[in-house]
Enzyme design. Structure first.
Site, PDB file in Angstrom:
ATOM      1  N   SER A 110       0.846  -1.190   0.000  1.00  0.00           N
ATOM      2  CA  SER A 110       0.000   0.000   0.000  1.00  0.00           C
ATOM      3  C   SER A 110       0.887   1.248   0.000  1.00  0.00           C
ATOM      4  O   SER A 110       1.742   1.385  -0.873  1.00  0.00           O
ATOM      5  CB  SER A 110      -0.974  -0.060   1.187  1.00  0.00           C
ATOM      6  OG  SER A 110      -2.061   0.812   0.998  1.00  0.00           O
ATOM      7  N   ASP A 250      -9.161  -5.296  -5.384  1.00  0.00           N
ATOM      8  CA  ASP A 250      -8.318  -4.382  -4.617  1.00  0.00           C
ATOM      9  C   ASP A 250      -8.800  -2.933  -4.732  1.00  0.00           C
ATOM     10  O   ASP A 250      -9.209  -2.488  -5.808  1.00  0.00           O
ATOM     11  CB  ASP A 250      -6.899  -4.471  -5.185  1.00  0.00           C
ATOM     12  CG  ASP A 250      -5.811  -4.114  -4.201  1.00  0.00           C
ATOM     13  OD1 ASP A 250      -6.055  -3.306  -3.308  1.00  0.00           O
ATOM     14  OD2 ASP A 250      -4.702  -4.674  -4.368  1.00  0.00           O
ATOM     15  N   HIS A 277      -7.186  -6.159  -1.040  1.00  0.00           N
ATOM     16  CA  HIS A 277      -5.985  -5.384  -0.746  1.00  0.00           C
ATOM     17  C   HIS A 277      -4.917  -6.171   0.002  1.00  0.00           C
ATOM     18  O   HIS A 277      -3.810  -5.674   0.203  1.00  0.00           O
ATOM     19  CB  HIS A 277      -6.396  -4.154   0.079  1.00  0.00           C
ATOM     20  CG  HIS A 277      -5.423  -3.023   0.082  1.00  0.00           C
ATOM     21  ND1 HIS A 277      -4.919  -2.461  -1.085  1.00  0.00           N
ATOM     22  CD2 HIS A 277      -4.854  -2.314   1.105  1.00  0.00           C
ATOM     23  CE1 HIS A 277      -4.096  -1.473  -0.783  1.00  0.00           C
ATOM     24  NE2 HIS A 277      -4.030  -1.368   0.537  1.00  0.00           N
TER      25      HIS A 277
END
Length: 298
Positions: A110, A250, A277
């Site tokens: 991320s 995602d 994710h």
């Protein structure tokens, strides 16, 4: 449960301290894998499963970025303190303090993805590989995709979100419940959420200083210092072998990840069809097969 670390502690970072743990022994053959968490403002906890790679000879370094987890908390700092450059310097400092700068791999998840990409752009001679997982290269693109994903939420959820956003009541239970619908679709599709992920999630809730300063109140409202931030025009500077990871559901949609694939020479991209994710939690068997294959290729 993650393996017991061989060492953990803190290293100095200016006037502050960065907390870390190392699973496996560095300098024993294979490069160390440095795991860089998301947020900004999260913690290492949700990425602890990567420690199992130490069983196959890759020492694994986890750390909490400044302001979070076991590292120094600075709730009194103004928003201008929390910059990308601060966290770039912290990562470089950690690598230097742990003595692994001549042989290491970066895994950025991320927000950790563009942070690791920026580090790779400096051409560190000891950086053997780069893994960018579920990560944006441009927050303007991220915001466009967040709006698209949000528009697909059920109408009653959208009305609840709008009502509380207009009132500024982001902390209400009703708003959190509406956000949970988004999270269950695009952040973690497991029920119940794994304990380590909950730990990181609650760390942001308990001290949102960094998240609010750099991101903003929610995933949909990037109004902090990252609002206009993009590294798309710099990605061609990366020459490190690179693996890209994302999930079919995602919040880091294909449009979000595409610049990495387009701009980093030779970058390989693996999409996990049953994940959002967190493929390392949602599809662990395939995730570790893909990651191990990449590490061995280095």
């Amino acid at each position: 449960m993650a393996p017991t670390p061989h060492v953990k502690g803190t290293v100095p970072f200016g006037e502050h301290r960065t907390w870390y743990r190392v699973t496996g022994r560095t300098g024993a053959g294979r490069p160390a894998l440095v795991v860089v968490h998301g947020g900004p403002g999260s913690t290492h906890d949700y990425l602890l499963p990567l420690a199992r790679l130490a069983d196959d000879g890759w020492p694994v370094v986890h750390y909490d970025q400044l302001g979070n987890g076991g590292s120094t908390h600075l709730p009194g700092k103004d928003t201008g303190f929390w910059t990308v450059e601060l966290f770039e310097a912290e990562l470089a400092n950690l690598i230097r303090e742990l003595g692994i700068g001549d042989d290491y791999v970066l895994f950025g998840q991320s927000w950790g993805g563009p942070l690791c990409a920026r580090h790779a752009m400096t051409g560190p001679p000891g950086l053997r590989g780069l893994v960018i997982a579920n990560a944006p290269a441009s927050y303007p693109i991220w915001l466009t995709e967040m709006a698209r994903l949000r528009a697909a939420l059920p109408p009653d959820v959208q009305r609840t979100l709008l009502r509380h956003e207009a009132a500024g009541t982001y902390d209400s239970d009703e708003y959190h419940a509406a956000m949970r619908v988004f999270y269950d679709r695009h952040v973690c599709r497991l029920t119940p959420w794994p304990r380590d992920f909950l730990s990181s999630f609650m760390e942001i809730y308990n001290d949102p200083t960094v998240y609010y300063a750099m991101n903003g109140p929610t995933e949909f409202h990037v109004i902090g210092s990252l609002k206009d931030w993009s590294i798309v025009g710099e990605l061609h500077r990366i020459s490190t072998p690179t693996l890209l990871i994302s999930g079919r559901y995602d919040e880091a949609t294909p449009a979000v990840v595409q610049p990495y694939h387009d701009e980093i020479p030779g970058a390989r991209w693996e999409i996990f069809e049953e994940s959002s994710h967190l493929p390392h939690l949602e599809e662990p068997e395939r995730f570790f097969a893909v990651l191990t294959e990449f590490l061995k290729s280095l």
